[in-house]
Write a protein that holds these residues in place. Sequence first.
Motif, PDB file in Angstrom:
ATOM      1  N   ASP A 146       0.817  -1.193   0.051  1.00 49.91           N
ATOM      2  CA  ASP A 146       0.137   0.017  -0.018  1.00 49.91           C
ATOM      3  C   ASP A 146       0.795   1.368  -0.018  1.00 49.91           C
ATOM      4  N   GLN A 147       2.059   1.137  -0.275  1.00 49.08           N
ATOM      5  CA  GLN A 147       2.970   2.273  -0.430  1.00 49.08           C
ATOM      6  C   GLN A 147       2.532   3.257  -1.458  1.00 49.08           C
ATOM      7  N   TRP A 148       2.902   4.484  -1.267  1.00 51.56           N
ATOM      8  CA  TRP A 148       2.605   5.759  -1.807  1.00 51.56           C
ATOM      9  C   TRP A 148       2.611   5.474  -3.466  1.00 51.56           C
ATOM     10  N   LEU A 149       3.657   5.186  -3.875  1.00 54.46           N
ATOM     11  CA  LEU A 149       3.971   5.215  -5.473  1.00 54.46           C
ATOM     12  C   LEU A 149       3.277   3.918  -6.086  1.00 54.46           C
ATOM     13  N   GLN A 151       0.340   2.651  -5.139  1.00 50.24           N
ATOM     14  CA  GLN A 151      -1.038   3.039  -5.167  1.00 50.24           C
ATOM     15  C   GLN A 151      -1.480   3.609  -6.290  1.00 50.24           C
ATOM     16  N   ASN A 152      -0.550   5.067  -6.212  1.00 51.79           N
ATOM     17  CA  ASN A 152      -0.811   6.098  -7.170  1.00 51.79           C
ATOM     18  C   ASN A 152      -0.639   5.695  -8.695  1.00 51.79           C
ATOM     19  N   THR A 185      11.938   9.834  -3.868  1.00 54.54           N
ATOM     20  CA  THR A 185      10.761  10.456  -3.726  1.00 54.54           C
ATOM     21  C   THR A 185      11.053  11.993  -3.299  1.00 54.54           C
ATOM     22  N   THR A 191       4.946  16.597   2.464  1.00 59.08           N
ATOM     23  CA  THR A 191       3.921  15.906   1.503  1.00 59.08           C
ATOM     24  C   THR A 191       4.748  15.384   0.346  1.00 59.08           C
ATOM     25  N   PRO A 192       4.597  14.143   0.087  1.00 60.12           N
ATOM     26  CA  PRO A 192       5.028  13.515  -1.235  1.00 60.12           C
ATOM     27  C   PRO A 192       4.651  14.116  -2.315  1.00 60.12           C
ATOM     28  N   TYR A 211       5.323   8.355 -10.689  1.00 53.75           N
ATOM     29  CA  TYR A 211       4.245   9.266 -10.238  1.00 53.75           C
ATOM     30  C   TYR A 211       4.555  10.627  -9.949  1.00 53.75           C
ATOM     31  N   THR A 213       2.356  14.435  -8.684  1.00 55.23           N
ATOM     32  CA  THR A 213       1.107  15.023  -8.500  1.00 55.23           C
ATOM     33  C   THR A 213       0.992  16.502  -9.215  1.00 55.23           C
TER      34      THR A 213
END
Length: 294
Positions: A146-149, A151-152, A185, A191-192, A211, A213
């Motif tokens: 479920d890590q940020w990268l 998931q996105n 990252t 905030t990432p 990824y 934002t």
Amino acid sequence: MFDACPEMPLTPLQQSDAYRKALALTQTRTSTLEDGTLILRRKLAGVSLAMLPRAQLSPETLPDLIRTARKRQHLGKDILILNPDTPSKWLGKLGAVPIMTPQYIAELSLTENLRAGLNQKWRNRLVFAERQGLRITRQNMTQKPDQWLLQNNQEQQRERGYSGWSDALTLAYAKANTGDAKLFTAFDGKTPVAAMLFLKHGRSATYHISYTTPEGRALSAHNLLMWQAMIWLGSKGVTHLDLGGVSTEHAAGLARFKLGTGAKLRRLGGTWIWWPTLGRCLRPLSFLDQKLMR
């Protein structure tokens, strides 16, 4: 269409020992030719397929290698799906038929003067990003699904309608090759805003997934991440960075980003289907499609 890149004989990710180790953890069926070429085994509608991804094939050796593998039951009567790492029109003479036109990839030498090789606009974005106070971290990829990268990246794939490696295979690569799945990252404060994952394999590395934002895009965070990854990989003895496929038609912005690093384009060999059981019976079909492989 593109200038050719000098041939780089280093082993592609899809034929590397590191990739084999990851496949073993996911219990993917594989075998090898006598020269070590990796074969992925699949069944589609009951038909046995043997896939050779990014294979470094030779007209002098491939027929004998396939013949030997069939005799030893490594292949049986499987239909072969060949993805040569270089243009291989000679496959048509064996009876293979082209089914997909060659892709171009971007390859970057990390032994050159990297800053001097940057495109001017790319360099300007890097300078801009370096002034934004972004915090860059580098760590080994963890085993958290479920890590940020991840998931996105999955959401990005759904939105854009494409697919790549499963998360299970990416995590298996990190587990099987300790320290060779490097996650960079970019943080704006806490905030990432962007991330990139690179997979090392021998003296090469491959740009795997990324990824950003909207904020990360505005800050040119990807330029800074890529630059720091290039510098770090070079410092660890990596000489060659595979930036993956380039399409000026379907992803012009991404193509400009990759080529802006100073990377050179190289043409792969397309995708061919070959059923040795039929011998050279399909050679006429191959000749009809030769224009696809130019």
